[in-house]
Design a protein around this motif. Structure first.
Motif, PDB file in Angstrom:
ATOM      1  N   MET A   1       8.788  34.890  65.151  1.00  0.00           N
ATOM      2  CA  MET A   1      10.117  34.638  65.672  1.00  0.00           C
ATOM      3  C   MET A   1      11.155  35.211  64.710  1.00  0.00           C
ATOM      4  O   MET A   1      11.184  34.865  63.541  1.00  0.00           O
ATOM      5  N   LEU A   2      11.989  36.096  65.177  1.00  0.00           N
ATOM      6  CA  LEU A   2      13.012  36.713  64.352  1.00  0.00           C
ATOM      7  C   LEU A   2      14.244  35.832  64.280  1.00  0.00           C
ATOM      8  O   LEU A   2      14.635  35.194  65.247  1.00  0.00           O
ATOM      9  N   ILE A   3      14.838  35.826  63.085  1.00  0.00           N
ATOM     10  CA  ILE A   3      16.065  35.055  62.891  1.00  0.00           C
ATOM     11  C   ILE A   3      17.240  36.007  63.013  1.00  0.00           C
ATOM     12  O   ILE A   3      17.260  37.054  62.387  1.00  0.00           O
ATOM     13  N   ASN A   4      18.206  35.636  63.811  1.00  0.00           N
ATOM     14  CA  ASN A   4      19.404  36.441  63.942  1.00  0.00           C
ATOM     15  C   ASN A   4      20.378  36.017  62.838  1.00  0.00           C
ATOM     16  O   ASN A   4      21.076  35.027  62.961  1.00  0.00           O
ATOM     17  N   PHE A   5      20.392  36.797  61.735  1.00  0.00           N
ATOM     18  CA  PHE A   5      21.210  36.424  60.589  1.00  0.00           C
ATOM     19  C   PHE A   5      22.701  36.548  60.856  1.00  0.00           C
ATOM     20  O   PHE A   5      23.503  35.942  60.180  1.00  0.00           O
ATOM     21  N   LYS A   6      23.087  37.326  61.840  1.00  0.00           N
ATOM     22  CA  LYS A   6      24.509  37.444  62.151  1.00  0.00           C
ATOM     23  C   LYS A   6      25.084  36.080  62.545  1.00  0.00           C
ATOM     24  O   LYS A   6      26.221  35.776  62.262  1.00  0.00           O
ATOM     25  N   HIS A   7      24.264  35.279  63.186  1.00  0.00           N
ATOM     26  CA  HIS A   7      24.726  33.960  63.609  1.00  0.00           C
ATOM     27  C   HIS A   7      24.418  32.882  62.575  1.00  0.00           C
ATOM     28  O   HIS A   7      24.807  31.743  62.750  1.00  0.00           O
ATOM     29  N   LYS A   8      23.720  33.218  61.501  1.00  0.00           N
ATOM     30  CA  LYS A   8      23.364  32.233  60.483  1.00  0.00           C
ATOM     31  C   LYS A   8      24.226  32.328  59.234  1.00  0.00           C
ATOM     32  O   LYS A   8      24.396  31.359  58.532  1.00  0.00           O
ATOM     33  N   ILE A   9      24.746  33.522  58.937  1.00  0.00           N
ATOM     34  CA  ILE A   9      25.509  33.706  57.704  1.00  0.00           C
ATOM     35  C   ILE A   9      26.963  33.332  57.953  1.00  0.00           C
ATOM     36  O   ILE A   9      27.599  33.836  58.861  1.00  0.00           O
ATOM     37  N   ASN A  10      27.479  32.438  57.119  1.00  0.00           N
ATOM     38  CA  ASN A  10      28.874  32.045  57.193  1.00  0.00           C
ATOM     39  C   ASN A  10      29.453  32.081  55.774  1.00  0.00           C
ATOM     40  O   ASN A  10      28.786  32.496  54.844  1.00  0.00           O
ATOM     41  N   ASN A  11      30.686  31.644  55.613  1.00  0.00           N
ATOM     42  CA  ASN A  11      31.322  31.697  54.291  1.00  0.00           C
ATOM     43  C   ASN A  11      30.585  30.865  53.254  1.00  0.00           C
ATOM     44  O   ASN A  11      30.489  31.266  52.099  1.00  0.00           O
ATOM     45  N   THR A  12      30.066  29.731  53.639  1.00  0.00           N
ATOM     46  CA  THR A  12      29.319  28.900  52.706  1.00  0.00           C
ATOM     47  C   THR A  12      28.077  29.629  52.214  1.00  0.00           C
ATOM     48  O   THR A  12      27.744  29.572  51.030  1.00  0.00           O
ATOM     49  N   THR A  13      27.402  30.346  53.100  1.00  0.00           N
ATOM     50  CA  THR A  13      26.222  31.124  52.720  1.00  0.00           C
ATOM     51  C   THR A  13      26.600  32.191  51.693  1.00  0.00           C
ATOM     52  O   THR A  13      25.902  32.377  50.692  1.00  0.00           O
ATOM     53  N   LYS A  68      21.699  26.096  58.611  1.00  0.00           N
ATOM     54  CA  LYS A  68      21.494  25.234  59.779  1.00  0.00           C
ATOM     55  C   LYS A  68      22.723  25.206  60.684  1.00  0.00           C
ATOM     56  O   LYS A  68      22.621  24.874  61.852  1.00  0.00           O
ATOM     57  N   GLN A  69      23.886  25.539  60.119  1.00  0.00           N
ATOM     58  CA  GLN A  69      25.120  25.515  60.895  1.00  0.00           C
ATOM     59  C   GLN A  69      25.111  26.633  61.929  1.00  0.00           C
ATOM     60  O   GLN A  69      24.496  27.665  61.743  1.00  0.00           O
ATOM     61  N   LYS A  70      25.815  26.422  62.997  1.00  0.00           N
ATOM     62  CA  LYS A  70      25.855  27.390  64.093  1.00  0.00           C
ATOM     63  C   LYS A  70      27.029  28.360  63.985  1.00  0.00           C
ATOM     64  O   LYS A  70      27.211  29.190  64.846  1.00  0.00           O
ATOM     65  N   LYS A  71      27.820  28.237  62.928  1.00  0.00           N
ATOM     66  CA  LYS A  71      29.008  29.078  62.811  1.00  0.00           C
ATOM     67  C   LYS A  71      28.644  30.504  62.424  1.00  0.00           C
ATOM     68  O   LYS A  71      27.716  30.744  61.675  1.00  0.00           O
ATOM     69  N   GLU A  72      29.420  31.440  62.947  1.00  0.00           N
ATOM     70  CA  GLU A  72      29.302  32.830  62.510  1.00  0.00           C
ATOM     71  C   GLU A  72      30.220  33.009  61.305  1.00  0.00           C
ATOM     72  O   GLU A  72      30.934  32.100  60.912  1.00  0.00           O
ATOM     73  N   ILE A  73      30.211  34.224  60.774  1.00  0.00           N
ATOM     74  CA  ILE A  73      31.089  34.496  59.645  1.00  0.00           C
ATOM     75  C   ILE A  73      32.530  34.288  60.071  1.00  0.00           C
ATOM     76  O   ILE A  73      32.979  34.832  61.067  1.00  0.00           O
ATOM     77  N   ILE A  74      33.201  33.484  59.299  1.00  0.00           N
ATOM     78  CA  ILE A  74      34.623  33.269  59.520  1.00  0.00           C
ATOM     79  C   ILE A  74      35.331  34.428  58.829  1.00  0.00           C
ATOM     80  O   ILE A  74      34.802  35.018  57.900  1.00  0.00           O
ATOM     81  N   ASP A  75      36.514  34.729  59.247  1.00  0.00           N
ATOM     82  CA  ASP A  75      37.252  35.836  58.634  1.00  0.00           C
ATOM     83  C   ASP A  75      37.219  35.681  57.119  1.00  0.00           C
ATOM     84  O   ASP A  75      37.736  34.715  56.565  1.00  0.00           O
ATOM     85  N   PHE A  76      36.597  36.635  56.454  1.00  0.00           N
ATOM     86  CA  PHE A  76      36.443  36.580  55.004  1.00  0.00           C
ATOM     87  C   PHE A  76      37.699  37.149  54.353  1.00  0.00           C
ATOM     88  O   PHE A  76      37.757  38.284  53.923  1.00  0.00           O
ATOM     89  N   ASN A  77      38.710  36.320  54.303  1.00  0.00           N
ATOM     90  CA  ASN A  77      39.995  36.702  53.745  1.00  0.00           C
ATOM     91  C   ASN A  77      39.993  36.385  52.254  1.00  0.00           C
ATOM     92  O   ASN A  77      39.876  35.238  51.859  1.00  0.00           O
TER      93      ASN A  77
END
Length: 158
Positions: A1-13, A68-77
């Motif tokens: 099963m492939l992990i879609n990292f685009k939907h896993k990486i956020n600012n906290t990551t 584990k969060q469902k957030k995508e990358i938030i604007d990395f300002n």
């Protein structure tokens, strides 16, 4: 099963990865100082190694939680990230200059810079310097007198 990292990486990551890199540099410098225990007593690098291990555990917990969060990358300002980035930069500089400039000088500069970053009341320069000196001296007394751990010195002056 492939992990879609685009939907896993956020600012906290991203911040966890930056802290992991910084902590690895910190750990390498602490280990390069020598054995944490000499003659049955803790040495100067014992505490930094313990702190670094705790940082790895905390960072790992935060990284797992952020994935584990469902957030995508938030604007990395970068304007919102300047304080953490400055802290990482000043900490790396502190680690690199500690041996050559000694504990007192490097710690006063480091603590002054951290106080300046978090100073929301915009205190006067001399107040920040006084705070930095007091905190540095208290930590020095704690290590030198209570723990009997020798801290790096600048030409034997401090």
């Amino acid at each position: 099963m492939l992990i879609n990292f685009k939907h896993k990486i956020n600012n906290t990551t991203i911040i966890c990865i930056m802290i992991f890199i910084w902590n690895t540099i910190y750990m390498i410098e602490a280990i390069n100082m020598g054995s944490p225990i000499r003659k049955g007593r803790v040495d100067v690098n014992f505490f930094p190694i313990v702190i670094s291990c705790l940082m790895y555990l905390i960072t790992l917990y935060l990284l797992i939680d952020s994935l584990k969060q469902k957030k995508e990358i938030i604007d990395f300002n970068l304007t919102n990230k300047t304080k953490p980035i400055l802290i990482i930069i000043f900490t790396v500089i502190y680690i690199l200059i500690l041996k050559s400039t000694g504990y007192m000088l490097s710690s006063i500069l480091y603590i002054f810079s951290i106080i300046s970053i978090f100073d929301s009341k915009k205190r006067k320069l001399y107040i920040k310097i006084i705070y930095a000196v007091i905190i540095t001296v208290l930590i020095f007394l704690l290590y030198e007198k209570i723990f009997a751990i020798r801290l790096p010195k600048l030409g034997g002056i401090f």
